[in-house]
Design an enzyme around this catalytic site. Sequence first.
Site: not given
Length: 261
Positions: A149-151, A169
């Site tokens: 998830v995300c970075t 991202t």
Amino acid sequence: MRTSTGPSRRGVLGTAVAGALGVAAAGAAAPAHARPAAGDDAPRAGDRVVAILLYDGFTALDAIGPYEVLCRVPGVRVVTVGVRQAGPVRTDTGELSVVAERTLAEVPAADVLLIPGGGPRGQSAAGADAAVQRWIRRIDRGSVWTTSVCTGSLILGAAGLLRGVPATTHWAARPLLEETGAVWTRQRFVEHGKIITAAGVSAGIDMGLHLASRLAGDDVARAVQLGVEYDPAPPFDSGNAEKADERTKRLALKLLNDASL
């Protein structure tokens, strides 16, 4: 838990469920997937294990969003994993901690690996931590799905798992993702083989529901979505970088950076 103001949410929901099923709340048989007794938190035979890595400086919703979905899927056991010790792990703001149940050494395998993103310091440290990278690669060798998830995708990328792989991202981290060899893709979440990456923070909930459908079917995923009442209706139309103006983008990054340690 009851308070002086009335019954708890659990009590209210329990009564509603009992009424909907046409059974009495008291005396109803526990379902086959009932939560184990207190103190018996080990995965049961046949459980699909979801391992969520918690490293110092991770972003809370990156982990908790998917957790809130997946912990409600029958036959799934979500395990939170600390880097070197179990216990409280600080999030990127330093004002909240989430408990890791196990350490890397105690979780040698999982059906689903989930890596949350974090503040720049925490995410960079996890990406450079040799023990974390070895563990990610080991889990990935036997996982059914390896996700971020995300970075968190930057941490997967640092482990060498995203070379040539379509992935996403947080919108501001696109250049960093591409440096790992990934092929940035503008989607809420991207599935490529066993790799599933989600965009920024709240996109982890969408990915969690997608994983729920993979693990237990669309009917269960739909029911979980309703159970957590995930029906977003934000007051502003600025949740996508493609729609936001430059002033809003700059302020968003400042707010994120100011809140991170």
